[in-house]
Scaffold this motif. Structure first.
Motif, PDB file in Angstrom:
ATOM      1  N   TRP A 719      49.606  35.548  48.128  1.00  0.00           N
ATOM      2  CA  TRP A 719      48.838  36.464  47.302  1.00  0.00           C
ATOM      3  C   TRP A 719      47.550  36.847  48.033  1.00  0.00           C
ATOM      4  CZ3 TRP A 719      51.682  38.523  43.871  1.00  0.00           C
ATOM      5  CH2 TRP A 719      52.615  37.795  43.141  1.00  0.00           C
ATOM      6  N   VAL A 720      47.277  38.149  48.034  1.00  0.00           N
ATOM      7  CA  VAL A 720      46.024  38.659  48.578  1.00  0.00           C
ATOM      8  C   VAL A 720      45.404  39.571  47.522  1.00  0.00           C
ATOM      9  CG1 VAL A 720      46.756  38.535  50.995  1.00  0.00           C
ATOM     10  CG2 VAL A 720      47.191  40.631  49.675  1.00  0.00           C
ATOM     11  N   LEU A 721      44.099  39.806  47.681  1.00  0.00           N
ATOM     12  CA  LEU A 721      43.402  40.640  46.706  1.00  0.00           C
ATOM     13  C   LEU A 721      43.893  42.084  46.804  1.00  0.00           C
ATOM     14  CD1 LEU A 721      39.776  39.277  47.189  1.00  0.00           C
ATOM     15  CD2 LEU A 721      41.340  38.779  45.307  1.00  0.00           C
ATOM     16  N   ALA A 722      44.235  42.660  45.683  1.00  0.00           N
ATOM     17  CA  ALA A 722      44.604  44.072  45.648  1.00  0.00           C
ATOM     18  C   ALA A 722      43.357  44.927  45.831  1.00  0.00           C
ATOM     19  CB  ALA A 722      45.295  44.395  44.336  1.00  0.00           C
ATOM     20  N   THR A 723      43.506  46.002  46.512  1.00  0.00           N
ATOM     21  CA  THR A 723      42.369  46.890  46.794  1.00  0.00           C
ATOM     22  C   THR A 723      42.634  48.283  46.253  1.00  0.00           C
ATOM     23  OG1 THR A 723      43.248  47.639  48.923  1.00  0.00           O
ATOM     24  CG2 THR A 723      41.967  45.584  48.920  1.00  0.00           C
ATOM     25  N   THR A 724      41.669  49.126  46.503  1.00  0.00           N
ATOM     26  CA  THR A 724      41.831  50.516  46.068  1.00  0.00           C
ATOM     27  C   THR A 724      42.929  51.232  46.823  1.00  0.00           C
ATOM     28  OG1 THR A 724      40.054  51.097  47.613  1.00  0.00           O
ATOM     29  CG2 THR A 724      39.443  50.763  45.296  1.00  0.00           C
ATOM     30  N   GLU A 725      43.384  50.634  47.959  1.00  0.00           N
ATOM     31  CA  GLU A 725      44.461  51.233  48.745  1.00  0.00           C
ATOM     32  C   GLU A 725      45.822  50.641  48.413  1.00  0.00           C
ATOM     33  OE1 GLU A 725      44.127  53.798  50.728  1.00  0.00           O
ATOM     34  OE2 GLU A 725      41.982  53.858  50.207  1.00  0.00           O
ATOM     35  N   ARG A 768      45.773  46.692  54.118  1.00  0.00           N
ATOM     36  CA  ARG A 768      45.825  48.157  54.191  1.00  0.00           C
ATOM     37  C   ARG A 768      44.461  48.787  53.932  1.00  0.00           C
ATOM     38  NH1 ARG A 768      51.327  48.588  50.651  1.00  0.00           N
ATOM     39  NH2 ARG A 768      50.276  46.814  49.675  1.00  0.00           N
ATOM     40  N   GLY A 769      43.464  47.941  53.708  1.00  0.00           N
ATOM     41  CA  GLY A 769      42.107  48.425  53.542  1.00  0.00           C
ATOM     42  C   GLY A 769      41.742  48.681  52.097  1.00  0.00           C
ATOM     43  N   GLY A 770      40.548  49.274  51.958  1.00  0.00           N
ATOM     44  CA  GLY A 770      40.053  49.561  50.625  1.00  0.00           C
ATOM     45  C   GLY A 770      39.161  48.439  50.104  1.00  0.00           C
ATOM     46  N   VAL A 771      38.611  48.665  48.929  1.00  0.00           N
ATOM     47  CA  VAL A 771      37.709  47.715  48.273  1.00  0.00           C
ATOM     48  C   VAL A 771      38.519  46.876  47.282  1.00  0.00           C
ATOM     49  CG1 VAL A 771      35.649  47.470  46.854  1.00  0.00           C
ATOM     50  CG2 VAL A 771      35.809  49.335  48.518  1.00  0.00           C
TER      51      VAL A 771
END
Length: 809
Positions: A719-725, A768-771
């Motif tokens: 599990w990783v933090l979901a971002t705006t991307e 994949r980037g994002g906040v």
């Protein structure tokens, strides 16, 4: 001339007759004189007759239960149980002995001269004193004053003189009673038996007063020749003499025709008592009880009578004391029967039998109600209720959790961390001690209740470290656990029962009873009262209760220890059907060499140890049964009707129990098992919640903030933090823990990481980037704003993997 010669022989004949007469008179005078001289010399050496001395024969000390049931006796030279009154002998015994030994007992004055004449003729004929002709009075004198029973003229004359004197001083019923008490019946079941009461109990399992005419005649046959007429079912000599005595009783009109026919048909030899009494220095069906009485009684007697221990031991063996114990005969019988069930034990390994020690005490005052010292005294005389063994986790409630509660260092809902730690240990390899749990895993944050319920080691060690081992040691001393070594006072191993000394099941029973008695400890005791043969009390127990824990501590500990049985994850869950009645704790040692369970309530406390005399691993029971484990033994015992009745007898009333259940000094709170705060919907959804009791004023007031709903996605099976991307279809809103992680030794194996670390909020974001969405302003993500109670309860949850089913240790 012829006539004179004819007269001369007649004259000579008269002279010869006269000479013979003179010789006979002289011989008679000489005989009478010699007899008087001999008698006079015998009188000079005649023993002094003291009627009281006839009662001073060695008497057995009798041991009774608290409910007046006979348990056993002590005797230096055999089993003696003197009757106090001739009425206690019943109707038939006295008649049988009179018919067999002295039909004219009530008509002579101690000596039956006609019987002596018959006996003398037999003595002359046999050219030896072969006996016979002795009255009951003479036999009593012989048994008590001439115990060596020499067959000499001197002894016979002295016996007659003393018998005449005894009859002058004492009445017939007293003499007959003393005679019945002094008789020797030989060995019965390996025990020397004296007196009709002992003989009746050994032979038929009943009191002398309850014997039938046939049984009385059988016992009356034995003392005439205890070897020839030994009590055996196949002894034809005994059967013939018994038949003879019955016929004598019938001829003397002691038995009617009907009773005689009934007695002849009875055949008492075919119905001898099947009770197997132990061939030990004491006689009892419960030899382990007698072992403990023999350990305690001499010191009590010596102190009460101000005598040496050796003199006290002699008093115990010979002075006919009466010892009243605290034993409940019903419970003792139940323990005895349960321990005789082989199905509750593992099969013998290499001729080694698994053993057990069971101590059952009254919770209120630690009276010992039953003792199960072992499976079979004949095979193993070791009393395992007194044996010191390693206690394992059975010590945790007493020297870790209860002292910490008492010091207000924690409550049942306080949070502890079951995390791996190294501790310094100069005795260990590399001087490092790395304690593990029974399942070789660590489980992370949990409440004190859960840590105790599942018997995890790291939390217990951390708590003991916080209060210091010396504190735990002091509590152990206060609770009567005197087998601990001084070195244990400085050892953190004390927390999990890793001690240099040991504890016994009886010690643990009294210690745990304090938790069921509001925190008050009373030292266990077995002997309630000791009386001399005249009924005078020479010792009376006065148990004294000492406060060790506060009532609040005892209440909280009992509530937590009920969870050990009630919870599916509790180490005693196989007893969950008893959770409403009992609280308890299991315990095992390294390599499972000792297994314990102590269960208690406000009525009874039962402490059970199982293992081998020479410590070795207790193997798992076949087919997941409880055979070979204390839980199986406890379950069998707790389900007996005797225990059910005892709970009503020794327990408090139902109304009192209801009052305690609603104690206003405690409040219940729904808490998070990870933070200790009030449970939030997130805690509930994650299954990290429970109800706990708190002393009023210590309950949590804030809501848990440790459980958080986080947007995550899966990347490389993590599990990783979901971002705006992150594509919306891949986002999962899940519950994680915002918890602090203690620094760990880098050399520590990854497999020992606590299980709840997998619930920690991920630190990596979607590559994949994002906040990260968790950092997005709450205004942009309404699902993260507002009160936690407004959040949906149907979110996806990552639950902790459940602990494996514990091996009931």
């Amino acid at each position: 001339m012829q006539r004179r010669s004819e007269r001369k022989p007649k004259k000579n004949t008269r002279k010869r007759r006269r000479a013979r007469l003179m010789i006979l008179v002289s011989i008679l005078a000489l005989t009478v004189g010699s007899s008087f001289a001999l008698t006079a010399s015998y009188v000079k050496t005649l023993p002094i007759l003291d009627p009281n001395a006839l009662n001073e024969t060695s008497q057995s000390t009798l041991v009774y239960s608290a409910d007046h049931q006979w348990l056993g006796c002590f005797a230096a030279d055999g089993d003696r149980r003197p009757l106090r009154s001739l009425r206690d002998a019943g109707v038939w015994l006295a008649r049988a002995f009179i018919a067999a030994e002295d039909k004219d007992f009530f008509h002579h004055h101690g000596v039956d001269f006609s019987a002596i004449a018959r006996s003398a003729f037999q003595d002359v004929k046999s050219r030896a004193i072969v006996g016979g002709g002795s009255t009951i009075t003479q036999q009593l004198v012989k048994l008590t004053i001439f115990p060596r029973q020499q067959r000499t003229i001197e002894r016979k004359v002295q016996e007659m003189l003393l018998s005449l004197e005894l009859e002058r001083r004492e009445n017939k019923p007293t003499i007959l009673l003393q005679y019945l008490n002094a008789l020797y019946f030989g060995k019965m079941g390996g025990v020397q038996v004296y007196g009709v009461e002992s003989a009746a109990l050994h032979a038929f399992g009943k009191h002398a007063r309850d014997l039938t005419p046939a049984q009385a005649a059988l016992l009356a046959a034995i003392p005439n020749h205890p070897v020839r007429y030994a009590l055996r079912a196949d002894n034809k000599h005994l059967a013939h003499r018994q038949a003879y005595i019955l016929s004598r009783m019938h001829d003397l009109q002691m038995l009617s025709d009907t009773l005689y026919r009934r007695a002849v048909a009875e055949q008492p030899l075919a119905h001898l008592s099947k009770a197997s009494l132990q061939a030990t220095p004491y006689e009892s069906m419960y030899p382990y009880v007698m072992t403990q009485v023999s350990r305690e009684a001499p010191a009590l007697i010596a102190n009460a009578l101000q005598m040496s221990p050796l003199e006290a031991e002699l008093q115990l063996q010979t002075k006919g004391l009466r010892i009243v114990t605290t034993i409940d005969s019903r419970l003792q019988h139940a323990v005895h029967n349960v321990m005789a069930q082989d199905r509750l034990f593992l099969a013998a390994q290499e001729k080694l039998r698994e053993e057990a020690g069971v101590a059952l005490v009254s919770t209120a005052d630690s009276r010992i109600l039953a003792i199960g010292g072992g499976r079979d005294f004949a095979q193993n005389e070791v009393d395992h209720t007194l044996a010191l063994r390693q206690p394992g986790s059975a010590l945790k409630p007493l020297i870790v959790y209860a002292p910490a509660l008492d010091a207000h260092r924690l409550t049942p809902g306080s949070i502890v961390d079951d995390a791996p730690r190294n501790f310094p240990d100069p005795n260990a390899k590399n001087h490092i001690w790395f304690p593990k749990n029974w399942d070789s895993k660590f489980h992370g944050l949990m409440t004190v209740r859960d840590a105790l319920m599942q018997s995890y080691n790291a939390p217990a060690i951390s708590i003991l470290e916080a209060i210091h081992p010396a504190t735990g040691y002091q509590y152990a001393e206060a609770l009567g656990l005197h087998g601990l070594a001084r070195e244990d006072a400085m050892s953190l191993g004390l927390a999990i029962g890793g001690i240099r000394g040991g504890v016994s099941p009886l010690e643990l029973a009294s210690a745990y009873a304090s938790l069921g008695n509001g925190g008050k400890y009373t030292q266990s005791h077995l002997i309630e009262r000791i009386e001399d043969r005249d009924g005078h009390v020479i010792y009376q127990a006065h148990p004294h209760a000492v406060p060790v824990f506060s009532r609040a501590t005892a209440h909280m500990m009992t509530d937590m220890l009920k969870s050990v049985l009630a919870s599916p994850y509790g180490t005693a869950y196989p007893l969950h059907s008893l959770a409403g009645t009992w609280a308890g704790k299991t315990g095992t040692t390294d390599e499972n060499k000792d297994a314990w369970f102590i269960g208690y309530n406000d009525a009874l406390t039962i402490s059970i140890w199982m293992g081998y005399d020479l410590p070795r691993t207790i193997k798992d029971a076949p087919h997941r049964t409880l055979a070979g484990h204390p839980l199986g033994l406890f379950s069998a015992l707790a389900h007996t009707k005797e225990i059910a009745q005892a709970l009503r007898t020794y327990g408090h009333t139902a109304q009192a129990a209801k009052i305690r259940a609603t104690d206003p000094s405690f409040v219940r709170a729904h808490v998070c098992t990870k933070s200790g705060a009030l449970a939030s919907p997130y805690c509930i959804a994650a299954g990290d919640d429970e109800w706990d009791e708190f002393p009023k004023g210590t309950e949590p007031t804030s809501v848990c903030l440790m459980h958080r709903q986080i947007a995550v996605t899966s990347f490389q099976q993590q599990w990783v933090l979901a971002t705006t991307e992150t594509p919306p279809s891949e986002i999962r809103w899940m519950i994680f823990l915002d918890r602090h992680v203690l620094p760990q030794d880098p050399k520590l194996d990854k497999k020992y990481e606590p299980l709840d670390w997998k619930m920690i909020i991920p630190t990596r974001a979607d590559p994949r980037g994002g906040v990260p969405l968790s950092e997005v302003d709450e205004a942009q993500n309404p699902s993260l704003s507002g009160d936690p109670s407004d959040q949906a309860s149907s979110m996806t949850v990552t639950p902790l993997p459940p602990s494996p089913s514990p091996p009931w240790r």
